[in-house]
Design an enzyme around this catalytic site. Structure first.
Site, PDB file in Angstrom:
ATOM      1  N   SER A   1      44.974  40.247   6.142  1.00  0.00           N
ATOM      2  CA  SER A   1      44.586  38.867   6.395  1.00  0.00           C
ATOM      3  C   SER A   1      45.768  37.920   6.535  1.00  0.00           C
ATOM      4  CB  SER A   1      43.656  38.365   5.283  1.00  0.00           C
ATOM      5  OG  SER A   1      44.312  38.376   4.038  1.00  0.00           O
TER       6      SER A   1
ATOM      7  N   LYS B   1      39.415  31.826  -1.228  1.00  0.00           N
ATOM      8  CA  LYS B   1      40.605  31.317  -0.537  1.00  0.00           C
ATOM      9  C   LYS B   1      40.514  29.817  -0.304  1.00  0.00           C
ATOM     10  CE  LYS B   1      41.659  35.693   1.826  1.00  0.00           C
ATOM     11  NZ  LYS B   1      41.744  36.399   3.120  1.00  0.00           N
TER      12      LYS B   1
END
Length: 801
Positions: free
Chosen positions: A690, A733
């Protein structure tokens, strides 16, 4: 025998509390104040001490040995507490050195100095008077009556009941006299008598006597029952018959099996609501047991097998509740948030209400540690009125733990599933299989494979444990499994479960959980009231941000417990009577801050990009630094990176090379420049795809000299052609981005639908830019990056507004 001529001499009045006199050391024979005792004395030192006392004031001190086997005692071998006695009678047996003496106990005393002269022991003692007690008259009277009543039962069991002695004892109102009388006349052990002698509170002596005497009566009753059981069936003329009957009585007390036990087994087997196949199997085992000799190991194994089979809840069910409103109240009361999990449980209950014949369910609660997986399973058990059994699977690596051992092995036993059913006592419990992702496997088998039959609703109606060897129905069991990471669960096992993700808690959710659940629980545990300890919201927020770093609330609860302990200690030491904990004085309770917040970046910087990462304790900001220097085209990666991350960096370089013309970058940069990519906090391992677009943007910024916006963060996987792929952990996140002052988040367009799962507070304060390719990321992330008239990119330096 000859009587001495000193019996009528009066005893001098004691006016001082400290006396010096001869001493006799006894082996387990004791005397108490105001009591008489007669015994023989043959040790030279003791005979000499008696003669010395008899020649003077007839006062002698009696003390007991700590170990009756000691021949030549030293000072450490003698108890310090004893009794000062008066010689009432001293008889010397003709032609022998043995004396018989009658002593009357006067009072307790403590030996201060002992002189163990072989010619005669002497001692200096201090008189010990009974201590005053704060005991009500009613309690004193109750203790005396209870002691006398137990003594009466003791005398009757001994067969030497004396009514006159008993009446005189019952009429005495002094707890000191009653306690000493009972201690003198009951066959207590030397250690118990010494304990009673050293106790200076009469009512406490009575309490100890009641306890000792109750234990003694229990033993005497058991002995009497054994003797009566043997005597009732004994033929006095036949010794063999007597021995057989006594053996039978002993076996009955030990719980050994006899003919009656075999018949009891047969009755229980016939009463089971099971199929004929199972009954036939159990009948054969009972028949086999009847042929085993007494005490054989195989007989013990068969008894264990039958006991296990008969303890199983065949046909026993708890009445399952289907009150959805009540279930919702219980779930909301026990847990804050977790709406998705609650809705799934309520959906199950609704289906159960409409279709009662539905079998048990199977749910897997997956989430980070401390998010409430096990506790919500317990709440589900309350809401559904099922018995709860928890099985911890962490570290289990033996198939026999699940299925059990075969009876042919020594020490065989059923597996954990069958044991859980026995423990539950019903056929429809809720079984929590905790930490299912931490199962192991080795040469002893794969326990995950053994669970396939247990958790498959099509197979578990005839689950066969290796120990039982008969089928047992598990289809009515509601299984809830918990896991931290579903990636380590075998696919075949995971396929049987409905996975419900338990997300990380937001700071606001942690605050509410602390106020509603954790703080009241810890106050009660530490004996505090809400008036004695107040924890302000700003203090709880400070604990969450500065002292914990987790997805759940387990560490938060420990920190609140530390505050409670500090408060309890201060109240106990009378430093204060109550305290209000604020963020300003929080360090006084928890010490210095453990986790300092990341510094909020105020300037746009070249080659420095903020990425977003998911960890086991929630979301984190992951900075990426890129430096471009003259060299030979080497790509250096540092920061404890995994293989997937390294591959993402190489893919990013190739993606940039395919766009050098559009980006205005030297086409030979990969030959003439060395690129160094570094992830700070190098001690922490990092891996995953990611960070692909984060590394790409950082390299483009370093190669072009265009700064990256300081208020932006990004996440997404990059491909060689520049496509931005979807990632996981978006909720955690985005929470990390908000905590660190980020205003805009760049995320893959494929994750746009996941924004609905994000906390509304986070969604309201952040701007989101969904992107499909890296070409959409660059203008959003880089400062002053624009297209020139000839189609090439131009970049400038950062300017202040």
């Amino acid at each position: 025998m000859r009587k001495t001529a000193h019996e009528e001499r009066p005893v001098p009045e004691i006016k001082q509390s400290r006396l010096t006199m001869p001493m006799i050391v006894l082996r387990g024979v004791g005397v108490f104040p105001k009591m008489l005792v007669t015994f023989d004395v043959d040790r030279k030192a003791s005979v000499s001490a008696l003669n010395n006392a008899n020649r003077h004031d007839r006062m002698v001190f009696l003390a007991c040995l700590r170990d009756p086997m000691t021949d030549i005692p030293e000072e450490k071998d003698i108890h310090r507490i004893g009794v000062v006695c008066r010689i009432r009678q001293l008889l010397q047996q003709p032609g022998s050195s043995v004396c018989r003496v009658m002593l009357e106990g006067l009072f307790r005393a403590s030996a201060d100095e002992m002189h163990l002269d072989p010619k005669g022991y002497s001692v200096t003692v201090t008189i010990q008077e009974d201590l005053p007690e704060r005991v009500s008259d009613a309690r004193r009277e109750a203790l005396m009556r209870s002691s006398v009543s137990l003594y009466e039962e003791y005398l009757q069991l001994n067969g030497d009941f004396n009514p006159e002695q008993f009446i005189s004892l019952f009429g005495n109102s002094s707890p000191s006299y009653v306690s000493d009388f009972l201690a003198q006349n009951i066959m207590f052990s030397p250690f118990q008598k010494q304990h009673l002698l050293e106790e200076l509170h009469p009512c406490r002596r009575l309490t100890d006597i009641n306890r000792f005497l109750s234990h003694e009566l229990d033993i005497m009753n058991i002995e009497k029952e054994l003797n009566d059981a043997a005597m009732e069936s004994m033929n006095r003329g036949q010794r063999e018959y007597y021995l057989r009957e006594e053996l039978k009585a002993i076996q009955s007390e030990l719980g050994e099996d006899g003919p009656d036990d075999l018949e009891e087994y047969r009755k229980k087997v016939e009463a089971l609501p099971v199929s004929d196949e199972i009954k036939d199997k159990l009948r054969k085992e009972v028949s086999h047991l009847s042929k085993q000799p007494f005490g054989s190991s195989e007989g013990a194994l068969i008894r264990s097998y039958l006991d296990t089979c008969l303890e199983l809840p065949w046909g026993k069910f708890t009445k399952e509740t289907v009150d959805i409103q009540k279930a919702r109240r219980i779930l909301d009361r026990d847990h804050y948030g977790l709406e998705k999990v609650k809705e799934r449980i309520l959906e199950y209950l609704a289906v159960k209400h409409l279709a009662p014949e539905i079998k048990g369910g199977l749910i897997c609660l997956a989430g980070a540690p401390g998010t409430g997986k096990t506790s919500i399973a317990m709440s589900v058990a309350k809401a559904t009125n099922r018995k709860l059994v928890r099985i911890s699977l962490g570290g289990v690596h033996d198939e026999a733990d699940i299925r059990g051992h075969r009876k042919t092995y020594i020490g065989s036993m059923p597996g954990r599933i069958i044991n859980a059913m026995v423990q539950a006592g019903s056929s429809n419990p809720l079984i929590v299989l905790d930490e299912i992702d931490k199962l192991g496997s080795d040469y002893r088998g794969d326990p995950a494979a053994a669970l396939l039959e247990v958790l498959d609703p099509e197979q578990n109606s005839t689950f066969r444990d290796h120990f039982l060897e008969i089928p047992f129905d598990l289809s009515n069991v509601f299984f809830i499994t918990t896991a931290n990471n579903t990636a380590t669960i075998p696919p075949a096992l995971l396929d049987r479960m409905e996975v419900i993700e338990l997300p990380s808690y937001t700071d606001e959710e942690k605050l509410q959980i602390a106020k509603r659940h954790l703080l009241p629980k810890q106050r009660k545990k530490h004996g505090l009231t809400s008036a004695q300890l107040k924890l302000q919201d700003n203090a709880v927020r400070a604990i969450i941000t500065s002292y914990t770093r987790e997805s759940g609330v387990r560490v938060l609860e420990r920190e609140i417990a530390r505050v409670c302990r500090k408060t309890a200690g201060g109240i106990a030491e009378e430093k204060f009577s109550s305290v209000t904990v604020k963020s300003e004085n929080l360090a006084d309770f928890l010490g210095s801050v453990k986790f300092k917040p990341d510094e909020k970046r105020l300037e746009d910087t070249v080659g420095l990009v903020r990425g977003l990462a998911w960890t086991s304790v929630g979301g984190e900001i992951l900075d990426v630094e890129v430096a471009v220097v003259e060299g030979t085209g080497k790509l250096e990666l540092t920061g404890n990176l995994g293989d997937v991350m390294k591959e993402s960096a190489h893919a990013a370089v190739t993606c940039i090379r395919s766009r050098v013309k559009e980006l205005g970058i030297d086409p030979d940069f990969y030959k003439t420049k060395d690129i160094h990519i570094h992830f700070p906090e190098g001690a922490i391992p990092k891996d995953g795809p990611s960070a692909g677009i984060t590394m790409t943007v950082a390299m483009i910024s370093a190669l072009t000299g265009s700064p990256v916006r300081h208020d932006i963060a990004m996440t997404g996987e990059i491909t060689l052609r520049g496509r931005v792929m979807a990632i996981g952990g978006l909720r955690e996140k985005t929470m990390a981005a908000l905590r660190n002052g980020v205003k805009t988040v760049i995320l893959p367009a494929d994750n746009e639908s996941d924004l609905e799962e994000i906390d509304p507070l986070v969604r309201a304060k952040l701007s989101f830019i969904p992107v499909s390719t890296v070409d959409e990321v660059i203008p959003a992330a880089l400062v002053h990056f624009h297209e020139s008239g000839d189609g090439e990119k131009e970049h400038g330096t950062a300017e202040t507004d």
